[in-house]
Design a protein around this motif. Structure first.
Motif, short mmCIF file in Angstrom:
data_model
loop_
_atom_site.label_atom_id
_atom_site.label_comp_id
_atom_site.label_asym_id
_atom_site.label_seq_id
_atom_site.Cartn_x
_atom_site.Cartn_y
_atom_site.Cartn_z
N GLU A 139 0.86 -1.29 -0.17
CA GLU A 139 -0.06 0.07 0.01
C GLU A 139 0.84 1.21 -0.09
O GLU A 139 0.46 2.05 -0.60
CB GLU A 139 -1.02 -0.04 1.06
N LYS A 198 1.83 2.66 -3.35
CA LYS A 198 0.69 2.95 -4.43
C LYS A 198 0.73 4.73 -4.47
O LYS A 198 1.25 5.53 -3.72
CB LYS A 198 -0.72 2.60 -3.88
N GLN A 199 -0.25 5.04 -5.57
CA GLN A 199 -0.35 6.23 -6.16
C GLN A 199 -0.69 7.27 -5.12
O GLN A 199 -0.56 8.21 -4.81
CB GLN A 199 -0.82 6.28 -7.36
#
Length: 344
Positions: free
Chosen positions: A236, A239-240
């Motif tokens: 996580e 992530k972006q």
């Protein structure tokens, strides 16, 4: 979701049927059943009679029992009926949640399960809660400090603990803390005079007895959860949306606990039902035997050894049903945690 639940409930029926049928068929070919045990016991008692030996009469141990007596024994245990008929009767009883009577303990299987349940619940609850209370914070700390010395040392400790079987650790704990140092009792869930103690003394006595077995079960059980938590957090964090939150100037602690924590715990939370129920019924057989704890694991083991078939099949039906329902709850928890999941 209603259609999915209904479909899963229907699939439980052939699964239960297959498990019971396979076990029932295997039982038919296992030697040393209750009829054979009773015949051997009667032969040994008859052959050992001093009066028969003195008079030279009888000595029926070598001659064997009368066929009529053997048929009476078969009828007593219900083996006078064909196997398909016995299996069908068993299914009808199980459908009414009547698990039958034990051959040797003269008690109902449900009664035996309720008697042994407190021990297994004690082990399961403590193992579950302590494991998750250690594993989740440890996994988060390892993810935040990934690649550091802390991560390396804790990974080594976790893997070593996971590699040591629980019963081996239990033996070591018994020898050191129960035998040599005598800090903890060697057997039982409570002391023999537990009923005469005050409530405070009862709690202390219970915790004193449960420390070693729970420690033996916890050490290996939290390893998988800790590593899963770490890997989920690392996935996580890359992530972006995390990069976007950091770019907006949000505090790192807020990013971690408000955004990452909620998404990273999805695979952990969805495993709660299975882990919670599984802690009661799995992995405690050797621990219960080692620490003389009269729980469900020991009941199942002794029923197999003694060929107590109603207890074997009854507990198997109970455990299988619990496992199937738990698996369904685990799948449904995905929707509760992540509404984006659709069963269609």
């Amino acid at each position: 979701m209603a259609a999915y639940i209904f479909k899963r409930l229907l699939l439980m029926l052939p699964t239960l049927f297959g498990v019971l049928l396979l076990t029932f068929v295997v039982i038919q070919f296992v030697p040393g059943g209750p009829v054979e045990q009773m015949v051997a016991q009667l032969q040994g008692r008859d052959s050992g009679g001093e009066g028969a030996a003195a008079s030279g009469a009888g000595y029926r141990g070598r001659q064997g029992l009368d066929p009529q007596r053997i048929e009476e024994i078969k009828a007593f245990y219900g083996f006078d009926k064909p196997a398909p008929e016995r299996f069908w009767r068993m299914l009808k009883s199980f459908a009414q949640f009547d698990l039958g009577q034990s051959f040797y303990q003269r008690k109902g299987v449900w009664e035996l399960i309720k008697e042994k349940m407190p021990v297994s619940i004690s082990l399961g609850l403590w193992t579950f809660f302590i494991s998750y209370l250690i594993a989740v914070p440890l996994g988060v700390a390892k993810a935040v400090r990934a690649g550091s010395r802390f991560d390396f040392v804790t990974t080594l400790i976790v893997l070593v603990g996971y590699a040591i079987p629980g019963f081996v650790l239990g033996v070591a704990l018994l020898v050191v803390f129960g035998g040599q140092l005598q800090w903890f009792p060697l057997r039982g869930l409570v002391s023999s005079n537990w009923e005469q103690m005050s409530w405070g003394a009862r709690i202390v006595d219970y915790l004193w007895h449960i420390t070693l077995p729970v420690t033996a079960m916890v050490l290996g059980s939290f390893a998988v959860t800790a590593m899963l938590t770490k890997n989920s957090f690392l996935e996580e964090i890359r992530k972006q949306y995390v990069l976007t939150a950091r770019a907006k100037g949000l505090d790192e602690r807020r990013v971690l606990w408000k955004h990452v924590f909620r998404n990273a715990l999805i695979p952990i939370i969805t495993g709660f039902p299975a882990a919670f129920i599984g802690a009661f019924f799995t992995g405690s057989l050797l621990i219960e035997t080692l620490f003389s704890l009269d729980g469900l694991g020991l009941l199942s083991y002794e029923s197999v050894i003694r060929r107590d078939y109603p207890v074997v099949l009854g507990t198997l039906f109970f455990f299988t049903l619990i496992g199937l329902v738990t698996k369904l709850l685990s799948d449904l928890s995905y929707v509760l945690v992540d509404p984006r999941v659709k069963f269609d």
